[in-house]
Design a protein around this motif. Structure first.
Motif, PDB file in Angstrom:
ATOM      1  N   UNK A   1       7.138  25.132 -47.016  1.00 23.86           N
ATOM      2  CA  UNK A   1       7.676  23.805 -47.285  1.00 23.86           C
ATOM      3  C   UNK A   1       8.325  23.689 -48.665  1.00 23.86           C
ATOM      4  N   UNK A   2       7.773  24.271 -49.741  1.00 22.17           N
ATOM      5  CA  UNK A   2       8.492  24.210 -51.021  1.00 22.17           C
ATOM      6  C   UNK A   2       9.897  24.771 -50.953  1.00 22.17           C
ATOM      7  N   UNK A   3      10.117  25.777 -50.110  1.00 18.44           N
ATOM      8  CA  UNK A   3      11.474  26.301 -49.958  1.00 18.44           C
ATOM      9  C   UNK A   3      12.381  25.277 -49.288  1.00 18.44           C
ATOM     10  N   UNK A   4      11.869  24.541 -48.302  1.00 19.88           N
ATOM     11  CA  UNK A   4      12.665  23.489 -47.674  1.00 19.88           C
ATOM     12  C   UNK A   4      13.024  22.404 -48.678  1.00 19.88           C
ATOM     13  N   UNK A   5      12.101  22.095 -49.579  1.00 18.63           N
ATOM     14  CA  UNK A   5      12.383  21.092 -50.607  1.00 18.63           C
ATOM     15  C   UNK A   5      13.513  21.569 -51.513  1.00 18.63           C
TER      16      UNK A   5
END
Length: 293
Positions: free
Chosen positions: A231-235
């Motif tokens: 999820x941090x990569x999606x952010x």
């Protein structure tokens, strides 16, 4: 009743400066934590509830959330086992190279996360030093993410359990052995209840660190959509696309999930600590009454 509580709350303590230090603490927390978090929630509120729900329930986001929180929790549990064993060895045994190993545990604290990710990818890649000897792929899979998160979370467990083991009196273990307890019973009934609150603290810290980890994961994860995408990569991807509101929605989701998980862990830790203290007080009561008699 309320006046008595108010007077007790305002009663000066042995150290001066309570009002000044309390105001400084609240101001510091507001500047560093509360205001930035409020800004994230405020940015996310620019979207409608339907848009937020669409972002939160998309398949790609749900899979990334499951991967991020699932691997973070699994890595924290793995570190709970091996971190406790490592702390036990460092405290209870003396052997050559002990100080070197003790210093080596803090390496993930000082090592830049990008360097850790590159090193892990070089080791576990299909043509890496270790990965070339395995038929299964380690890097660019969820297994690689688990290894990276376990690497960065290990010091949190060791450094929270180690001081408790150092303060643990060995006389309690000797008494249990004299009463006929086996080594396993001594560890389970004497040592483990004392270590459990500190162990839960270490697990919570390792989990919180792993959920927000980015640098050491993106190099070994491969960032394959719906497979090894956190999820941090999606952010970060939404930020690069100037979708600040969408990134804020994902950040708010991670914030809320992390808050409730940590709240549950801290509540369990508080309950176990109070239960352990109450049990210790109950066991000490007969001895004190006999001495008084």
């Amino acid at each position: 009743m309320s006046l008595a509580l108010l007077r007790g709350w305002r009663r000066p303590g042995p150290l001066p400066g309570f009002g000044l230090t309390l105001g400084f603490t609240i101001s510091y927390l507001c500047l560093l934590i509360l205001i930035p978090l409020a800004a994230v929630l405020l940015k996310a509120s620019e979207l409608t509830l339907a848009q937020m729900w669409q972002i939160a329930t998309s398949e790609r986001v749900l899979l990334s959330l499951r991967l991020s929180f699932g691997m973070a929790l699994l890595a924290a549990l793995i570190n709970a086992v091996f971190g406790s064993v490592l702390a036990w060895v460092l405290v209870r045994y003396r052997f050559p190279g002990r100080r070197f190993i003790d210093a080596l545990i803090d390496l993930p604290f000082a090592l830049p996360t990008a360097v850790a990710g590159i090193a892990l990818a070089a080791i576990y890649a299909p043509n890496g030093w270790v990965g070339q000897w395995f038929d299964m792929r380690i890097a660019f899979t969820p297994l690689g993410i688990l290894i990276a998160l376990s690497f960065i979370g290990l010091p949190f467990v060791v450094r929270t359990v180690q001081p408790v083991l150092q303060d643990l009196e060995r006389e309690q273990e000797e008494v249990a052995a004299c009463l006929g307890a086996t080594r396993l019973q001594t560890v389970w009934h004497v040592v483990f209840p004392t270590l459990l609150p500190a162990l839960l603290t270490g697990v919570a810290l390792a989990f919180a660190r792993a959920v927000g980890e980015y640098g050491s994961v993106i190099f070994i994860a491969g960032n394959i959509p719906m497979v090894s995408e956190i999820t941090p990569l999606l952010i970060v991807t939404r930020l690069e696309q100037f979708d600040y509101a969408g990134a804020a929605v994902l950040a708010a989701i991670m914030l809320l999930i992390s808050f409730f998980i940590l709240l549950g862990i801290n509540s369990l830790q508080w309950w176990l600590q109070n239960r352990h203290q109450a049990r210790g007080a109950a066991e000490a009561l007969p001895a004190g009454s006999l001495e008084a008699a």
